[in-house]
Design a protein around this motif. Structure first.
Motif, PDB file in Angstrom:
ATOM      1  N   LEU A   1      -1.592   2.658  -2.455  1.00  0.00           N
ATOM      2  CA  LEU A   1      -1.728   1.703  -1.358  1.00  0.00           C
ATOM      3  C   LEU A   1      -1.222   0.325  -1.780  1.00  0.00           C
ATOM      4  O   LEU A   1      -1.291  -0.053  -2.965  1.00  0.00           O
ATOM      5  CB  LEU A   1      -3.192   1.590  -0.933  1.00  0.00           C
ATOM      6  CG  LEU A   1      -3.840   2.861  -0.356  1.00  0.00           C
ATOM      7  CD1 LEU A   1      -5.308   2.606  -0.077  1.00  0.00           C
ATOM      8  CD2 LEU A   1      -3.117   3.325   0.897  1.00  0.00           C
ATOM      9  N   SER A   2      -0.701  -0.398  -0.794  1.00  0.00           N
ATOM     10  CA  SER A   2      -0.354  -1.805  -1.015  1.00  0.00           C
ATOM     11  C   SER A   2      -1.586  -2.653  -0.752  1.00  0.00           C
ATOM     12  O   SER A   2      -2.338  -2.399   0.206  1.00  0.00           O
ATOM     13  CB  SER A   2       0.791  -2.223  -0.100  1.00  0.00           C
ATOM     14  OG  SER A   2       1.007  -3.618  -0.183  1.00  0.00           O
ATOM     15  N   GLU A   3      -1.787  -3.662  -1.551  1.00  0.00           N
ATOM     16  CA  GLU A   3      -3.003  -4.480  -1.433  1.00  0.00           C
ATOM     17  C   GLU A   3      -3.099  -5.166  -0.085  1.00  0.00           C
ATOM     18  O   GLU A   3      -4.201  -5.360   0.447  1.00  0.00           O
ATOM     19  CB  GLU A   3      -3.019  -5.535  -2.546  1.00  0.00           C
ATOM     20  CG  GLU A   3      -4.256  -6.415  -2.536  1.00  0.00           C
ATOM     21  CD  GLU A   3      -4.245  -7.422  -3.662  1.00  0.00           C
ATOM     22  OE1 GLU A   3      -5.210  -8.214  -3.736  1.00  0.00           O
ATOM     23  OE2 GLU A   3      -3.289  -7.431  -4.456  1.00  0.00           O
ATOM     24  N   THR A   4      -1.958  -5.532   0.520  1.00  0.00           N
ATOM     25  CA  THR A   4      -1.989  -6.349   1.734  1.00  0.00           C
ATOM     26  C   THR A   4      -1.479  -5.607   2.967  1.00  0.00           C
ATOM     27  O   THR A   4      -1.268  -6.215   4.018  1.00  0.00           O
ATOM     28  CB  THR A   4      -1.115  -7.602   1.529  1.00  0.00           C
ATOM     29  OG1 THR A   4       0.223  -7.195   1.223  1.00  0.00           O
ATOM     30  CG2 THR A   4      -1.673  -8.473   0.421  1.00  0.00           C
TER      31      THR A   4
END
Length: 315
Positions: A72-75
């Motif tokens: 997953l991407s943090e943002t």
């Protein structure tokens, strides 16, 4: 003057009393030889919470989501994915059989257990029909393999079952996530003629050598037992396709089964029916059986049907 013997046979000459010696009859009848019931028990998927009476009966199967292996991407939020499902339907059908007894035969017959015998014959006809219908539905499975890769019509008398084929069916069931039926074992229903060939296999990879040196009691008792991850059941109820192979070679179906591949929809359970007496003198008494039932494949993955010849079959 010679003696005249009073006797039972022609040896007695003129003293044979032919009117005194009658034919004796056993007053309890014997039934035909019967095999155990096999296939219906493996219809493990059965409706337990129907919405309403109706036909056909529909079974819903959820599909699992694909694995999420991308980090997953943090943002960035994840994209929602959709659920999916499929359905399988089984259509119950009516089946039954009956006999019509007369008052006279019930009065004149000499058997001590006439009524019980008739009920026994009808009951066996009912359960035998159940098993044949269940096996016929199982024969419709699409995962079929052949001892000759070309197909059933090319099977020759030497294309018999092998231990390697058993292990391959086990690997296929494991790969498809089929659950075992009994403990950690899958189940195999095998014809006696086909089991004969499997028992003939020697060497470390076969059945005969390990059975002879590890479990001698089983080999003395002519048991197949468990082998290659399967609990084997010998039965003559499997499909025999007369002349189904090359020329006049008969072919035999062997069934490798996991759980939840085979289902049954039972709208009206099998039962004995005493029919109405409608004749004017009440002399005709019907007795029969009836059911409203269907069988079908729920999932293909837990089912493999392997088709072979037999070295002791009709070739």
């Amino acid at each position: 003057m010679a003696d005249v013997f009073t006797g039972a046979t022609s040896d007695a000459g003129s003293g044979q009393l032919t009117n005194q010696v009658l034919t004796a009859y056993q007053r309890r009848a014997l039934f035909a030889l019967r095999d155990e019931l096999i296939f219906d028990q493996f219809a493990t998927v059965r409706p337990g919470n129907l919405t309403s009476p109706g036909t056909p009966v529909q079974f819903l199967i959820w599909a699992d989501l694909s694995t999420a292996t991308t980090p997953l991407s943090e943002t960035v939020d994840v994209d929602a994915v959709g659920l999916s499902d499929s359905t399988v339907t089984i259509t119950p059908k009516e089946y039954g059989n009956a006999v019509l007894k007369t008052v006279r035969i019930m009065t004149d017959n000499y058997l001590l257990s006439w009524d019980a015998d008739v009920a026994n014959i009808l009951s066996w006809n009912m359960v035998e029909t159940i098993d044949e219908l269940a096996r016929t539905a199982l024969d419709a499975a699409s995962n079929k393999t052949y001892s000759n890769a070309v197909g059933e019509g090319a099977i020759t008398a030497t294309d018999v079952i092998t231990a390697a084929a058993v292990r391959q069916r086990h690997a296929e069931l494991r790969r498809d996530n089929a659950r075992p039926i009994s403990g950690m074992q899958y189940t195999c229903v095998i014809a006696p003629e086909v089991a004969y060939d499997l028992k003939q296999e020697t060497g470390d990879a076969g059945w005969l050598v390990p059975a002879a040196y590890v479990d001698t009691e089983r080999i003395y008792n002519n048991e197949l037992g468990t082998f290659g991850g399967f609990r084997f059941i010998e039965s003559n109820r499997g499909k025999i396709n007369v002349d189904g192979g090359s020329g006049t070679v008969d072919t035999y179906s062997t069934y490798f089964l996991g759980a939840d591949g085979f289902g049954k929809a039972e709208s009206i359970a099998p039962h004995i029916v005493a029919g109405p007496i409608t004749d004017k003198l009440m002399r005709f008494q019907p007795l029969g059986w009836y059911m409203y039932v269907g069988w079908g494949i729920i999932r293909e993955e837990p089912i493999r049907v392997h088709i072979t010849a037999s070295s002791i079959g009709a070739n």
